[in-house]
Design a protein around this motif. Structure first.
Motif, PDB file in Angstrom:
ATOM      1  N   UNK A  61      23.351  44.948  45.216  1.00  0.00           N
ATOM      2  CA  UNK A  61      24.744  45.002  44.787  1.00  0.00           C
ATOM      3  C   UNK A  61      24.827  45.151  43.277  1.00  0.00           C
ATOM      4  N   UNK A  62      25.766  45.986  42.840  1.00  0.00           N
ATOM      5  CA  UNK A  62      25.994  46.159  41.417  1.00  0.00           C
ATOM      6  C   UNK A  62      26.868  45.032  40.892  1.00  0.00           C
ATOM      7  N   UNK A  63      26.414  44.412  39.822  1.00  0.00           N
ATOM      8  CA  UNK A  63      27.218  43.367  39.193  1.00  0.00           C
ATOM      9  C   UNK A  63      27.514  43.785  37.770  1.00  0.00           C
ATOM     10  N   UNK A  64      28.665  43.361  37.287  1.00  0.00           N
ATOM     11  CA  UNK A  64      29.094  43.777  35.954  1.00  0.00           C
ATOM     12  C   UNK A  64      29.918  42.659  35.327  1.00  0.00           C
ATOM     13  N   UNK A  65      29.736  42.492  34.052  1.00  0.00           N
ATOM     14  CA  UNK A  65      30.564  41.532  33.331  1.00  0.00           C
ATOM     15  C   UNK A  65      30.900  42.101  31.962  1.00  0.00           C
ATOM     16  N   UNK A  66      32.064  41.779  31.472  1.00  0.00           N
ATOM     17  CA  UNK A  66      32.525  42.283  30.173  1.00  0.00           C
ATOM     18  C   UNK A  66      32.974  41.129  29.303  1.00  0.00           C
ATOM     19  N   UNK A  67      32.803  41.317  28.011  1.00  0.00           N
ATOM     20  CA  UNK A  67      33.194  40.281  27.061  1.00  0.00           C
ATOM     21  C   UNK A  67      33.779  40.954  25.825  1.00  0.00           C
ATOM     22  N   UNK A  68      34.960  40.527  25.433  1.00  0.00           N
ATOM     23  CA  UNK A  68      35.556  41.025  24.195  1.00  0.00           C
ATOM     24  C   UNK A  68      34.971  40.271  23.004  1.00  0.00           C
ATOM     25  N   UNK A  69      34.770  40.972  21.907  1.00  0.00           N
ATOM     26  CA  UNK A  69      34.392  40.286  20.669  1.00  0.00           C
ATOM     27  C   UNK A  69      35.010  41.036  19.501  1.00  0.00           C
ATOM     28  N   UNK A  70      35.044  40.354  18.353  1.00  0.00           N
ATOM     29  CA  UNK A  70      35.742  40.875  17.182  1.00  0.00           C
ATOM     30  C   UNK A  70      34.800  40.917  15.984  1.00  0.00           C
ATOM     31  N   UNK A  71      34.900  41.967  15.201  1.00  0.00           N
ATOM     32  CA  UNK A  71      34.113  42.134  13.984  1.00  0.00           C
ATOM     33  C   UNK A  71      35.072  42.248  12.810  1.00  0.00           C
ATOM     34  N   UNK A  72      34.933  41.349  11.864  1.00  0.00           N
ATOM     35  CA  UNK A  72      35.788  41.356  10.666  1.00  0.00           C
ATOM     36  C   UNK A  72      35.020  42.002   9.521  1.00  0.00           C
TER      37      UNK A  72
END
Length: 420
Positions: free
Chosen positions: A32-43
């Motif tokens: 099974x394909x699994x996927x996860x995403x995470x937002x991050x910020x660069x200043x």
């Protein structure tokens, strides 16, 4: 990650760019394909580092282990194939902040036309230097040592020096003490030719001349022999700047390279127009900063904050790619019980490629931190000193709280942003 968007925020007199990014990781588990995403910020701060870093950085390369980049096949170190592999070393160094190279290759010594004296052939030597200039970001280079200790000698004993003489129209090599009457004649001929060639090439101002590694403390035969021979070199080639790593400042040494230690606080101030470097190697250990694998990474980064605190414009380490001390350099990084893990090298060999270590990446961050501190210093010297001293409390005492470190760095960036 792809850059999704950015926001402009006015802060005091400058504008910050804040980029929002998304990192997506996908894989397969049990079909099974699994996927996860995470937002991050660069200043991003509006601070431009100098195009050329200010700190001189040299890690010595081993020419005998370059063959590891080609499955340890036999390699003539005077061949074009050798240069192609060495180029990979040069590129890795350039990418991670090295701008000074110890040129391990020496000019060839040949008989002159009537076989009464020797002359230097710089053909291959020049190829090496030009390669490092093109691929290795060479802004400075060190001409290699010609002296050292005899096998089994104690560290405080007198050094010996390699010479070549002409006898019966043949070149004869010997390894002699500094008192040998033939030594000064060899030095006069050899180093006068070196100086003349470097001047013609425009290299004299960017070259440093090694004599023999690590002359010991004042009063020992080791240091006496080093100083005596350095005086001979300076007499033969006054345009060359002598340099070597040592535990303290040495007579006839134009550029002192002192080991990180407690005495670094008591050394005399660096004279105007002069320079002093710092080095680390198998030591210091204990609480001191260094490049060892077992140390917290922050200590590797702080090496160059220490450079700033003690007004040193250069950093030297002996081990860039000395893989030959280990049968398996990718896994056995402590080949000698006297050498802490990772001391011998800070890059790893692949099949015609070089892998940088996390420590090398961290060193580069420290090198650019040094530039930031110098930029602050140019505007407010006391402010630069205050920020540096809040992290480097002494030669072996550091505030290693990561939040505090990044708070200080952020304050520096905000300070510089206001002054742009």
């Amino acid at each position: 990650p792809e850059r999704r968007s950015h926001t402009r925020i006015a802060v005091k007199s400058h504008v910050l760019l804040i980029y929002k990014n998304t990192l997506t990781i996908s894989g397969n588990k049990a079909g099974k394909t699994i996927k996860t995403s995470k937002n991050f910020f660069v200043q991003v701060y509006p601070v431009t580092l100098p195009e050329e870093q200010q700190l001189k950085v040299v890690n010595w390369y081993s020419n005998h282990t370059v063959k590891y980049l080609d499955e340890c096949k036999e390699l003539d170190i005077n061949s074009d194939r050798y240069l192609e592999l060495l180029k990979l070393i040069a590129q890795a160094g350039a990418k991670y902040g090295q701008n000074c190279w110890l040129i391990q290759e020496k000019p060839d010594i040949k008989l002159n036309a009537d076989s009464t004296d020797f002359i230097l052939d710089f053909t291959f030597f020049d190829k090496v230097v030009e390669m490092f200039k093109e691929y290795g970001n060479l802004k400075y280079f060190c001409n290699s040592h010609f002296g050292g200790r005899k096998d089994g000698a104690k560290w405080n004993e007198a050094m010996y020096f390699g010479i070549t003489i002409v006898k019966d129209k043949q070149l004869v090599e010997d390894y002699v003490p500094h008192t040998d009457p033939r030594l000064e004649g060899f030095i006069q001929s050899y180093y006068s030719q070196i100086e003349k060639h470097f001047r013609e090439k425009g290299w004299l101002d960017i070259c440093y001349q090694h004599i023999a590694d690590e002359p010991d403390v004042t009063g020992t035969e080791s240091q006496k022999s080093w100083s005596a021979v350095a005086a001979m070199v300076k007499k033969a080639a006054p345009g060359l700047k002598t340099i070597d790593a040592s535990s303290e400042i040495v007579e006839n040494q134009d550029v002192s390279v002192v080991i990180l230690g407690q005495n670094i606080e008591t050394l005399p101030a660096v004279p105007e127009g002069s320079e002093r470097w710092m080095y680390t190697c198998t030591g210091p250990q204990g609480n001191y900063a260094n490049r060892f694998i077992q140390l917290p990474l922050i200590k590797t980064r702080l090496l160059h904050w220490i450079n700033f605190k003690y007004n040193e414009c250069g950093y030297l380490h002996w081990g860039f790619n000395y893989w030959g001390h280990s049968k398996d350099p990718l896994h056995d990084v402590t080949p000698n019980t006297q050498w802490p893990g990772g001391d011998c090298y800070i890059i790893y060999p692949g099949k015609k490629k070089v892998y940088p270590s996390i420590r090398l990446c961290t060193m580069r961050e420290g090198i650019r931190d040094y530039d930031l501190l110098r930029m602050v210093e140019a505007i407010d010297a006391e402010k630069a000193k205050e920020w540096c001293n809040s992290i480097i409390l002494g030669p072996d005492k550091y505030n290693m709280d990561i939040k505090h470190f990044y708070d200080v760095r952020r304050q520096m960036l905000e300070f510089l942003s206001d002054k742009q």
